[in-house]
Design a protein around this motif. Structure first.
Motif, PDB file in Angstrom:
ATOM      1  N   GLU A  98      37.600  19.879  75.718  1.00 37.15           N
ATOM      2  CA  GLU A  98      37.218  20.283  74.368  1.00 37.15           C
ATOM      3  C   GLU A  98      36.840  19.067  73.534  1.00 37.15           C
ATOM      4  OE1 GLU A  98      40.051  22.848  72.518  1.00 37.15           O
ATOM      5  OE2 GLU A  98      40.516  23.821  74.415  1.00 37.15           O
ATOM      6  N   PRO A  99      35.847  19.224  72.656  1.00 43.75           N
ATOM      7  CA  PRO A  99      35.459  18.095  71.797  1.00 43.75           C
ATOM      8  C   PRO A  99      36.543  17.821  70.748  1.00 43.75           C
ATOM      9  CG  PRO A  99      34.260  20.063  71.174  1.00 43.75           C
ATOM     10  CD  PRO A  99      35.038  20.401  72.416  1.00 43.75           C
ATOM     11  N   PRO A 100      36.539  16.630  70.165  1.00 45.70           N
ATOM     12  CA  PRO A 100      37.540  16.320  69.140  1.00 45.70           C
ATOM     13  C   PRO A 100      37.333  17.175  67.888  1.00 45.70           C
ATOM     14  CG  PRO A 100      35.899  14.582  69.276  1.00 45.70           C
ATOM     15  CD  PRO A 100      35.623  15.531  70.398  1.00 45.70           C
ATOM     16  N   VAL A 101      38.406  17.366  67.164  1.00 47.73           N
ATOM     17  CA  VAL A 101      38.361  18.130  65.923  1.00 47.73           C
ATOM     18  C   VAL A 101      37.746  17.263  64.830  1.00 47.73           C
ATOM     19  CG1 VAL A 101      39.772  19.254  64.162  1.00 47.73           C
ATOM     20  CG2 VAL A 101      40.384  19.461  66.569  1.00 47.73           C
ATOM     21  N   THR A 102      36.843  17.839  64.068  1.00 50.94           N
ATOM     22  CA  THR A 102      36.232  17.132  62.948  1.00 50.94           C
ATOM     23  C   THR A 102      36.705  17.784  61.654  1.00 50.94           C
ATOM     24  OG1 THR A 102      34.277  16.671  64.272  1.00 50.94           O
ATOM     25  CG2 THR A 102      34.062  16.425  61.880  1.00 50.94           C
ATOM     26  N   LEU A 103      37.348  17.011  60.814  1.00 51.02           N
ATOM     27  CA  LEU A 103      37.857  17.522  59.550  1.00 51.02           C
ATOM     28  C   LEU A 103      36.896  17.185  58.425  1.00 51.02           C
ATOM     29  CD1 LEU A 103      41.591  16.444  59.900  1.00 51.02           C
ATOM     30  CD2 LEU A 103      40.584  18.670  60.405  1.00 51.02           C
TER      31      LEU A 103
END
Length: 68
Positions: free
Chosen positions: A12-17
């Protein structure tokens, strides 16, 4: 005995906040929310961010549709 090499990770790609939302402003005609806004400012001033967030949540719950 040979060392076992394993890859650790995730597919899964990293979470972008996103940036935090601006603070909720209480309606001008609501005394209860005005008091909570004062308490929120005082809490921020002393570094009590949990209490400041609590006051924001209470303002949002009291006026879920936003200021009139």
């Amino acid at each position: 005995m040979a060392a076992v090499s394993r890859r650790c990770g995730t597919s899964e790609p990293p979470v972008t906040l996103g940036l935090p939302l601006p603070p909720v402003e209480p309606p001008a005609d609501c005394e209860e929310c005005a008091q909570r806004a004062i308490e929120r400012a005082e809490a921020k001033h002393v570094g009590d961010l949990a209490r400041a967030i609590d006051m924001t949540v209470l303002i949002k719950r009291h006026h879920p549709q936003g200021p009139a």
